[in-house]
Design a protein around this motif. Structure first.
Motif, short mmCIF file in Angstrom:
data_model
loop_
_atom_site.label_atom_id
_atom_site.label_comp_id
_atom_site.label_asym_id
_atom_site.label_seq_id
_atom_site.Cartn_x
_atom_site.Cartn_y
_atom_site.Cartn_z
N GLY A 234 9.78 6.60 -9.30
CA GLY A 234 8.38 6.46 -8.87
C GLY A 234 7.39 6.38 -10.00
O GLY A 234 6.18 6.52 -9.78
N VAL A 235 7.85 6.14 -11.23
CA VAL A 235 6.95 5.99 -12.38
C VAL A 235 7.09 4.56 -12.90
O VAL A 235 8.18 4.11 -13.23
N LEU A 236 5.96 3.86 -12.97
CA LEU A 236 5.97 2.46 -13.37
C LEU A 236 5.50 2.30 -14.81
O LEU A 236 4.38 2.67 -15.15
N VAL A 237 6.37 1.79 -15.66
CA VAL A 237 6.03 1.40 -17.03
C VAL A 237 6.57 -0.02 -17.20
O VAL A 237 7.14 -0.59 -16.28
N ASN A 238 6.40 -0.61 -18.38
CA ASN A 238 7.01 -1.92 -18.59
C ASN A 238 7.76 -1.96 -19.91
O ASN A 238 7.35 -1.34 -20.90
N ALA B 165 -2.54 4.80 -19.78
CA ALA B 165 -3.15 5.93 -19.07
C ALA B 165 -4.24 5.53 -18.08
O ALA B 165 -4.92 6.39 -17.52
N ASN B 166 -4.42 4.22 -17.82
CA ASN B 166 -5.53 3.79 -16.98
C ASN B 166 -5.51 4.41 -15.59
O ASN B 166 -6.49 4.99 -15.13
N GLU B 167 -4.39 4.25 -14.89
CA GLU B 167 -4.32 4.76 -13.51
C GLU B 167 -4.27 6.29 -13.48
O GLU B 167 -4.94 6.92 -12.66
N LEU B 168 -3.49 6.87 -14.37
CA LEU B 168 -3.37 8.33 -14.38
C LEU B 168 -4.73 8.98 -14.59
O LEU B 168 -5.03 10.04 -14.02
N ALA B 169 -5.61 8.34 -15.38
CA ALA B 169 -6.93 8.90 -15.65
C ALA B 169 -7.80 8.93 -14.41
O ALA B 169 -8.71 9.77 -14.30
N LEU B 170 -7.56 8.06 -13.44
CA LEU B 170 -8.32 8.10 -12.19
C LEU B 170 -7.96 9.32 -11.35
O LEU B 170 -8.75 9.75 -10.51
N HIS B 171 -6.78 9.87 -11.57
CA HIS B 171 -6.41 11.13 -10.91
C HIS B 171 -7.06 12.32 -11.63
O HIS B 171 -7.20 13.39 -11.04
N GLY C 139 1.39 4.62 -11.49
CA GLY C 139 1.35 3.50 -12.41
C GLY C 139 0.98 3.92 -13.83
O GLY C 139 -0.12 4.44 -14.05
N LEU C 140 1.88 3.71 -14.76
CA LEU C 140 1.60 3.93 -16.18
C LEU C 140 1.74 2.61 -16.94
O LEU C 140 2.11 2.58 -18.10
N LYS D 49 0.83 -1.21 0.00
CA LYS D 49 0.00 0.00 0.00
C LYS D 49 0.86 1.26 0.00
O LYS D 49 0.59 2.22 -0.73
N HIS D 50 1.93 1.23 0.79
CA HIS D 50 2.83 2.39 0.84
C HIS D 50 3.54 2.57 -0.50
O HIS D 50 3.67 3.71 -0.99
N ALA D 51 3.98 1.45 -1.08
CA ALA D 51 4.69 1.53 -2.37
C ALA D 51 3.80 2.15 -3.43
O ALA D 51 4.24 2.99 -4.22
N ARG D 52 2.54 1.76 -3.47
CA ARG D 52 1.63 2.30 -4.46
C ARG D 52 1.32 3.77 -4.20
O ARG D 52 1.05 4.53 -5.12
#
Length: 438
Positions: free
Chosen positions: A358-362, A383-389, A39-40, A31-34
């Protein structure tokens, strides 16, 4: 007293922290890591809190093989209602005529469909892995390649799906099944055009929409439901659901002629159970039902529209900064960056450099990739997670700029300062644009 707590599924006194401090500590660590990262990763999205609540409920303790009204265990009255509700919600979300909500993953859904439609040795025509396809579509690393003859189609020099080449391969090899759908193809797939190709040779068509299921449900991407014989998807990538799979049939599949004397629906349902799976996960099924409700709601559609908006901004900004993008941009939520001409960057190095900030891609292969799969010549951004912001266009543009500065500084004395700038940008987005839907 202890028996009563077990039977009514009450949590242990003191919660998980008291009962299993090791697992509790790992959960807190995750939880802290996230909370410290952005997440991208295109194949993931933060699970909706109601989905988490449903998956952690009393349905986890139910064992009942079979389908509603036809179980092989007693005490299934409530889970029959649950499964029927999940089916109706899935059908409503995707305008489908039939849904099987039992698959434990998108991969198992694909396997169940293939083995219900094909005989060992039959030919499959599917997108190659380095062009953007998926392992289960016939990769050498998948069990599917051991049972079926697999021919791959690909993309042109700019990364676009080559429909003319697909048609030529279909005519040459006469596959029993054509598979469309991809894990790293950034453009809208013309399902209607592939249907025409399949019809020209009498082939069946399977559409795997695991990476674009939200875009399809929101009407942004063309739906394959009316064109494909069968459609599959995972339920976590773009539905904010649990780990699991889903099989859908439109009217074409629902009314299709029998195969081997059995209706298509019956063949697929029997392939899921009893051929590939035993007892379904009813806790996951409850969570899926919540996800289907969410993705078919105004809030769900607003999230998907933001995904589409932000994906386009990221692509435009990166292209303006001189990056080589597969197909030059995106129609979906994902952007594939090509580092083949970069003297210092590869996919693995870019992935690791961004993760440290701190930016996650693959890392991701690109067509005709000269580098091995553990290194690759590309990265995939989603863009899934970024869009929730729901950040502003300006905030997205700034994020791309500091990412660019960090990648340019990778391996130099300026990397530490550039990493700090990215970390500050991530923190700013999380502070000024808290996650919505939580």
């Amino acid at each position: 007293m202890e028996n009563r707590r077990q039977n009514d599924y009450s949590p242990p006194e003191g919660g998980l922290d008291s009962f299993d401090p090791q697992i509790s500590a790992l959960a807190a660590e995750q939880k802290h890591a996230r909370s410290e990262t952005l997440g991208l990763i295109a194949s993931a999205s933060p699970t909706h809190p109601a989905v988490v609540a449903a998956e952690g409920g009393p349905f986890a303790a139910v064992t009942a093989e079979g389908y509603p009204g036809k179980r092989f265990h007693s005490g299934a009255q409530t889970v029959d209602k649950l499964e029927n509700l999940a089916i109706e919600r899935a059908k409503a979300a995707f305008s489908a005529a039939h849904a099987n909500v039992q698959p434990l993953s998108g991969s198992s859904a694909n396997l169940a469909v293939m083995f219900s439609l094909l005989k060992p040795g039959d030919t499959i025509l599917s997108m190659s892995l380095d062009a953007g396809g998926h392992l289960t579509h016939g990769s050498k690393a998948s069990v599917t390649s051991r049972y079926f003859r697999v021919v791959h189609y690909g993309v042109d020099e700019e990364g676009w799906l080559d429909y003319n080449a697909l048609a030529r391969l279909a005519e040459e090899h006469r596959p029993r099944l054509i598979i469309c759908g991809a894990s790293s193809y950034p453009r809208e797939i013309q399902f209607d055009r592939i249907r025409q190709i399949a019809d020209s040779i009498g082939a069946l068509l399977l559409a795997d929409i695991s990476h674009i299921s939200g875009l399809v449900a929101a009407g942004i991407h063309q739906s394959p439901i009316e064109f494909a014989d069968v459609t599959t998807t995972s339920t976590y990538k773009q539905l904010r659901g649990p780990r699991g799979g889903l099989i859908l049939l439109g009217q074409r599949g629902y009314e299709s002629p029998p195969i081997g004397g059995k209706p298509l629906i019956e063949r697929i349902d029997r392939s899921v159970f009893p051929q590939f799976q035993g007892t379904p996960s009813f806790s996951s099924m409850a969570a899926k039902a919540v996800a289907f409700r969410y993705i078919n709601s105004p809030d769900g559609h607003e999230w998907i529209n933001n995904i589409h908006r932000i994906g386009a901004i990221i692509a435009e900004e990166m292209r303006g900064l001189g990056y080589s993008l597969m197909t030059g941009g995106t129609d979906t939520h994902m952007i594939v960056v090509d580092f083949r001409t970069s003297p210092s960057l590869d996919g693995a190095r870019a992935e690791q450099t961004l993760e440290q900030a701190g930016v996650l891609v693959n890392r991701n292969t690109v067509p005709n990739d000269p580098r091995p799969a553990n290194k690759t010549s590309g990265i995939r951004i989603g863009a899934n997670e970024l869009a929730l912001h729901n950040p502003s266009n300006e905030a997205v543009g700034l994020l791309v700029k500091v990412i660019d500065q960090l990648l340019a500084a990778s391996g130099t004395a300026a990397e530490a300062d550039a990493r700090s700038q990215v970390a500050r940008c991530v923190h700013s987005i999380k502070r000024h644009y808290p996650l919505t839907g939580f």
